[in-house]
Write an enzyme that holds these catalytic residues in place. Structure first.
Site, short mmCIF file in Angstrom:
data_model
loop_
_atom_site.label_atom_id
_atom_site.label_comp_id
_atom_site.label_asym_id
_atom_site.label_seq_id
_atom_site.Cartn_x
_atom_site.Cartn_y
_atom_site.Cartn_z
CG HIS A 128 100.58 89.29 33.04
ND1 HIS A 128 101.76 89.42 32.33
CD2 HIS A 128 99.57 89.42 32.13
CE1 HIS A 128 101.47 89.61 31.05
NE2 HIS A 128 100.16 89.60 30.90
CG ASP A 205 100.78 93.92 37.26
OD1 ASP A 205 100.26 94.94 36.77
OD2 ASP A 205 100.83 92.82 36.66
CD GLN A 208 93.88 93.69 33.64
OE1 GLN A 208 92.78 94.20 33.50
NE2 GLN A 208 94.61 93.29 32.61
CE LYS A 231 96.92 95.27 30.42
NZ LYS A 231 96.39 94.44 29.34
CB CYS A 369 100.33 86.50 30.03
SG CYS A 369 100.59 86.89 28.29
#
Length: 411
Positions: A128, A205, A208, A231, A369
């Site tokens: 991202h 990261d 997700q 999220k 993104c």
């Protein structure tokens, strides 16, 4: 929340916890397939935020009155819940606005003082922008260079080529746990182990990953891990950075102001201990109270149950979409998350998404993104249907029927 039927979960009862999912869009029942963008909020989260503002609203760590104490306890209580969710210590967890802030915190507070000309940063093709741009800015200021780990035809990292990039000049490896476009789940434990052997600091990261799978950060073995609260069915403007205590101790503050200090004099300032030295100013207190409620909600359902439910939905949706003529799916790695990026031959992604919206179907279209990933596939944009445990098989059927309908309109 009463969603148990014997030893199983009543997913219809779970869905009923999400009030927004009952609304209509353009006269059609809403089909919300954009959870990778933001998760919907259960009643428990909405009520927690409402209750804070109605009964407890005050600033944290600044007052000895009852409301101030209640607000501080609620805020720190949310930190504790999140720490248990990730299996880490609360004093290793910096609360912030989300993954973008967390990654920038690492970039400016750890990488900027550490890197020098000749050093290298390794990123992956599937990152991202939030895990690309901060490192570019740091590289420009330090003289470091960026190397890119590539992916194969299924959207998996080429691990052999990745490890070949981890040469002595590499000081930092930043990668996503789960791709927001492809759904690829990277083997972060193995990758972080290989990086640690070479003395390379790792940044993961987890935006997700946290909403969908059980996380045990110590077992991953990374140095930094970032998550985003909205999220995870929590409020927007919430998230966290986990970091090894020894790294937090040596990092200078990223922002200066109130709350992150022990004493201020014009001759100099004594900073607070981590994690508070990175939490300048009044935080999103109500938001974190809501995030604490979201963590409670996810934990009550069980992350393994959520994972299994979403795998079943993904398998069903993938099979159904493969019946659509001219449809191409991007990213077909085994064990992927419930994200399907696709295009239909002869139709632009934005046109598809716009017409699907008129049928009540909310999907994402665009570059997500992830410009470098779009360049890799040679497309300007894709459509993305991202599923969550509160979705249904009936919604998938209606989505595919709507897609077949709008495909004929664009033919």
């Amino acid at each position: 929340m009463n969603v148990m039927q014997g030893s199983s979960i009543d997913w219809a009862a779970v869905r009923a916890d999400f009030p927004l999912l009952t609304r209509q869009v353009h006269g059609k029942p809403l089909i919300y397939f954009d959870s990778a963008n933001t998760g919907q909020k259960p009643n428990a989260v909405i009520e927690a935020v409402d209750d804070f503002y109605r009964r407890h609203n005050a600033n944290v760590s600044r007052a000895v009155h009852a409301l101030g104490t209640e607000a501080t306890e609620a805020y720190e209580g949310a930190r504790g819940k999140l720490a248990r969710f990730l299996n880490v210590r609360a004093d290793e967890l910096v609360l912030c606005s989300g993954t973008t802030f967390a990654l920038n915190l690492v970039a400016y507070s750890w990488a900027l003082p550490q890197l020098k000309p000749g050093d290298a940063i390794v990123l992956t093709r599937m990152e991202h922008h939030a895990n690309i741009v901060p490192w570019q800015l740091v590289a420009q200021r330090t003289g470091a260079v960026i190397k890119v780990a590539e992916i194969d035809e299924l959207g998996r990292l080429d691990l052999e080529r990745l490890y070949a990039l981890l040469t002595p000049e590499v000081k930092l490896l930043a990668l996503t746990h789960v791709s927001n476009v492809l759904g690829t789940v990277n083997p972060v434990r193995e990758i972080c182990r290989e990086a640690r052997k070479r003395g390379i600091v790792t940044v993961v990261d987890g935006s997700q990953a946290a909403p969908h799978r059980a996380l045990d950060l110590p077992s991953i073995g990374c140095d930094f891990y970032a998550i985003t609260g909205h999220k995870m069915n929590g409020p927007t403007g919430t998230g966290a950075l986990w970091a090894r205590r020894e790294l937090l101790a040596q990092m200078p503050p990223f922002l200066g102001g109130g709350e992150m200090i022990k004493e201020v004099r014009f001759e100099g300032t004594v900073f607070n201990d981590a994690p508070h030295k990175f939490e300048a100013g009044t935080p999103n207190i109500a938001g974190f109270v809501g995030l604490g409620a979201a963590v409670d909600y996810l934990s009550a359902l069980g992350m393994d149950n959520i994972d299994a439910r979403e795998r079943t939905l993904l398998d069903y949706a993938t099979g159904a979409l493969q019946t659509v003529p001219g449809l191409r799916i991007f990213g077909q790695a085994p064990d992927k998350a419930a994200v399907i990026s696709f295009l239909v031959e002869g139709a632009h992604a934005h046109d598809l998404a716009t017409l699907l919206d008129l049928e009540g179907v909310a999907i994402r279209s665009g570059h997500h993104c992830a410009h470098p990933l779009m360049h890799h596939f040679g497309v300007p944009a894709t459509c993305r249907a991202s599923l969550a445990y509160y979705n249904t098989f009936e919604e998938i059927d209606a989505f595919v029927a709507a897609l077949q309908k709008v495909r004929t309109l664009l033919a």
